[in-house]
Write an enzyme that holds these catalytic residues in place. Sequence first.
Site, PDB file in Angstrom:
ATOM      1  N   GLU A  19       0.878  -1.370  -0.028  1.00 12.56           N
ATOM      2  CA  GLU A  19       0.128  -0.177   0.291  1.00 12.56           C
ATOM      3  C   GLU A  19       1.185   1.004  -0.214  1.00 12.56           C
ATOM      4  OE1 GLU A  19      -2.562  -0.113   3.381  1.00 12.56           O
ATOM      5  OE2 GLU A  19      -3.046  -1.919   2.913  1.00 12.56           O
ATOM      6  N   CYS A  34      -1.520   1.799   7.299  1.00  7.93           N
ATOM      7  CA  CYS A  34      -1.411   1.467   6.130  1.00  7.93           C
ATOM      8  C   CYS A  34      -0.997  -0.437   6.456  1.00  7.93           C
ATOM      9  CB  CYS A  34       0.340   1.800   5.895  1.00  7.93           C
ATOM     10  SG  CYS A  34       0.607   2.430   4.126  1.00  7.93           S
TER      11      CYS A  34
END
Length: 351
Positions: free
Chosen positions: A85, A345
């Site tokens: 990500e 994240c």
Amino acid sequence: MDIGKLEQFLKDNNQPKFRMGQIKKAVFQDGASSFSDITTLSNDLREMLEKEMKILSFDVEKVLVAKNKQSMKALLRLEDGNLIETVLLSQRPSSAEASAGKSACISCQVGCQMGCRFCATGKMGFKRNLIAEEITDQILFWKQYLKKNDIPGSFSNIVYMGMGEPFNNWEEVSASIRNLIDPDLFGFGSRSISVSTAGIAEGIERMAQEFPQVNLAISLHFATDEKRGEFMPINKKDNLESLRMALRKYFESTKRKVFLEYVMLEGTNDSPNDAFNLAKYIKSIGKLQLLHVNLIRYNTTSDPPAGGLIPSSRIRTERFRSELERYGIPVTIRKSLGEEIQGACGQLAGE
Ligand code: SAH
Ligand code: SF4
């Protein structure tokens, strides 16, 4: 983009040296998404490059955009199928101040070995390190995305606060930083880059030597060994005393400000007594003017909340801040931007 491979390709195809410069400028500065867009190149070369080379080392699985457009998150599929990500934050609403600076938050590993109990990445375990190219391609991706979507603004910050622990992959992370500050590639200033660590003392020392101008953030979160050890396994190896020593050395050689990250967990680390312990610890390090506490809103990583961890209320967060201020500790409540896109994240990739 794999620069070494591109160089070899141009050489094998008897291309003049200046081609490399043209491609670098188009890709790293102008955010070209494909070789066919690089109009300074001949048609033949564009076609060859399009066939043989890739600009990004991953495919884009999905992009989430928050309603206010201030935060965006991309899920990227690496060549081996693993997911990572990256997040893009805009400092101001896009309409009001068109050229507001952007912060890109990038990942350096698939998963993480550190196993912090409050962290979604920590929970998914460790899969592998990213290579430098996969790290910096996350910035290229955002450059291309902004350009394609006509979103104005340039990057004011690059932060290594995505998935993974930078000091567990220092070889590739340091190579990626060198690419970020290379004037022929991204050309960022060292001071616009920040590395965040769970607190690996040896890594802090290496960073002070290799990149004294790059910002350092430490995920402190707890101010006693007892509590920190309970939530962050690293604290058994590098406890608060070891961190204190590492920070003192860091200040001696860099004289730069360090940010202490403190994620606010209701009833866990947000009481007046926790503030007292934090102030005491910070004062024991000695350089009050070089330390700054960032209070971070906790993003719940699962529903129901794992281990009963929930974000502190606004009132408790404000109280914690004023307690710290009362002790003379520089502190900021960091605005939460990423909640509706699961900003922490690891929350998407781990699903
Ligand atoms: N491994 C490094 C960098 C990545 S984590 C580190 O730990 O510093 C980036 C930051 O996000 C760290 O401060 C981390 O503690 C914090 N974080 C992890 N999970 C979070 C969550 N669910 N909500 C808010 N912050 C979180
Ligand atoms: Fe790893 Fe940082 Fe998450 Fe801890 S907080 S598990 S070090 S990514």
